[in-house]
Design a protein around this motif. Structure first.
Motif, mmCIF file in Angstrom:
data_model
loop_
_atom_site.group_PDB
_atom_site.id
_atom_site.type_symbol
_atom_site.label_atom_id
_atom_site.label_comp_id
_atom_site.label_asym_id
_atom_site.label_seq_id
_atom_site.Cartn_x
_atom_site.Cartn_y
_atom_site.Cartn_z
ATOM 1 N N ARG A 1 32.824 16.928 18.100
ATOM 2 C CA ARG A 1 32.591 15.540 18.511
ATOM 3 C C ARG A 1 31.451 15.498 19.518
ATOM 4 N N SER A 2 30.411 14.750 19.209
ATOM 5 C CA SER A 2 29.292 14.606 20.133
ATOM 6 C C SER A 2 29.691 13.631 21.237
ATOM 7 N N THR A 3 29.910 14.160 22.434
ATOM 8 C CA THR A 3 30.441 13.369 23.548
ATOM 9 C C THR A 3 29.539 13.520 24.764
ATOM 10 N N PRO A 4 29.090 12.411 25.385
ATOM 11 C CA PRO A 4 28.229 12.509 26.570
ATOM 12 C C PRO A 4 28.995 13.044 27.774
ATOM 13 N N LEU A 5 28.276 13.628 28.717
ATOM 14 C CA LEU A 5 28.923 14.216 29.892
ATOM 15 C C LEU A 5 28.345 13.714 31.207
ATOM 16 N N LEU A 6 27.023 13.690 31.335
ATOM 17 C CA LEU A 6 26.399 13.446 32.634
ATOM 18 C C LEU A 6 26.774 12.083 33.221
ATOM 19 N N TRP A 7 26.511 11.007 32.486
ATOM 20 C CA TRP A 7 26.763 9.683 33.047
ATOM 21 C C TRP A 7 28.240 9.399 33.256
ATOM 22 N N PRO A 8 29.138 9.814 32.343
ATOM 23 C CA PRO A 8 30.564 9.662 32.640
ATOM 24 C C PRO A 8 30.984 10.403 33.909
#
Length: 405
Positions: free
Chosen positions: A88-95
């Motif tokens: 699953r392509s999931t963002p990390l930095l902004w969250p």
């Protein structure tokens, strides 16, 4: 004193595996399988425990606020790492930035309104809820997207359940005894950090093991599949047949499929068009065979399908469906390719019941295939001799008649 020593060991574990995860992620070009996110999770949790060692007695301070925010950020990073591991392509930095800033503001408001006990209780409750969500997702994954790693996933769920229970106990102790429950000399804190050290010893190597298993599975899959069409190759077909024939009373028929005039397609249009035709034939084959049938590219323009548990009538239906599907659907668009028509000839072997008989079935189907080529191509031909003594030209008609209601 012992609890402080355990926290120090915990920091060393977490920061050491941070470096290891980062090194592994750098070696995984393209798909990092979440190792970068796991490294961030270890780093933020390790920094949180470093701040805990430096922190004054429990209460409102900038180190305490950052400590709590980093703790939640680590849980988010672990969740993102797990999602990325399963594709699953999931963002990390902004969250992460949002959680760190948002939870920091919430802490200050809660501490000002209800005191430090409420703030520490909020962290314990939030962590417990996060762990409940993790366990639920792992249990769901063991039945769906992580079935191939069921044992490992269930172990993770069990270990995370333990830290969830400890956070619930911590919450109850805070609500009943206040900040005194967080004393580093207390028995509960000692048990808590012994368990956390155990997790830090077990979970990171387990994550490395999962990555290694995925890599070896990927290498095994590459060795068993044709790189152009992603169908099984001969080795993959043999391994899959070996598994299929472990079921009692397993029988199968081999369909040998050869693209007609393929050399002419390559010579007239180029090898890139030939490759496109092969990929189109592979896609048509996948759609034409039955659910449990095996499809393979043997090499060049030759393909094979193993019809598991098929009688004569079923094998004939599949072979005819393969032939007609390819004839109707494998074509290239554009004026340059006008008149480019792809057909196949199919040879059907007699029934065979073990992997050792595959070569015999291959020879029989190959002989039938070449008879079909000599008879005009774009046809289905049975292997000879047959058990009932029918000639090759008679058998399809007899089978078709037997298949009629």
């Amino acid at each position: 004193m012992i609890a402080t020593l355990l926290v120090g060991m915990l920091c060393v574990y977490l920061l050491s595996f941070t470096v290891m995860f980062l090194l592994i992620s750098r070696r995984l070009h393209g798909e990092k399988m979440g190792m970068d996110a796991f490294a961030v999770g270890n780093l933020t949790l390790g920094m949180a425990y470093v701040l805990q060692l430096l922190e004054e007695p429990a209460g409102l301070s900038w180190m305490s606020v950052i400590n709590h925010s980093l703790t939640l950020c680590s849980l988010l990073a672990y969740c993102v790492g797990g999602a990325r591991f399963f594709g699953r392509s999931t963002p990390l930095l902004w969250p992460l930035i949002g959680v760190a800033v948002g939870y920091g503001v919430v802490q200050v408001v809660v501490d000002a309104a209800w005191g430090s006990v409420a703030r520490y209780s909020m962290l314990a409750a939030t962590c417990a809820l996060c762990f409940v969500g993790m366990v639920g997702m792992l249990l769901y994954g063991a039945r769906t997207f992580a079935r191939d790693l069921r044992g490992e996933v269930l172990l993770f769920a069990l270990l995370i359940s333990g830290i969830c229970v400890l956070n619930i106990i911590k919450l109850s102790k805070l609500l009943s005894g206040g900040l005194a429950a967080l004393s580093m000399d207390g028995q509960f804190q000692m048990v808590f950090y012994v368990y956390m050290c155990s997790l830090a010893t077990i979970l990171p190597p387990s994550i490395v093991w999962l990555v290694l298993r995925r890599l070896t599975d990927a290498l095994r899959n590459m060795a068993a599949r044709d790189p152009l069409t992603q169908l099984l190759n001969r080795r993959g077909l043999t391994e899959a047949l070996d598994v299929s024939f472990q079921r009692p009373n397993s029988r199968a028929r081999l369909l040998l499929i050869d693209v007609d005039h393929f050399k002419r397609i390559n010579d007239d249009y180029g090898h890139h068009v030939g490759d496109a035709v092969l990929c189109g034939v592979a896609e048509a084959l996948r759609g034409a065979v039955r659910k449990d049938d095996l499809v393979c590219r043997l090499g060049g323009e030759e393909f094979a399908a193993i019809c598991m548990g098929a009688d004569d009538a079923a094998a004939l239906r599949v072979a005819e469906r393969v032939r007609s599907t390819i004839e109707q659907k494998v074509m290239l668009q554009g004026p340059r390719y006008e008149g480019l028509r792809c057909t196949v000839t199919v040879g059907i072997s007699d029934c065979f019941g073990d992997e050792k008989s595959l070569d015999r079935a291959m020879q029989a189907a190959d002989a039938a295939l070449y008879r079909g080529k000599e008879a005009g191509r774009n046809r289905v031909e049975w292997a000879l001799p047959v058990a009932d003594g029918l000639l090759s030209s008679d058998r399809p008609r007899k089978v078709a008649e037997a298949a009629l209601p």
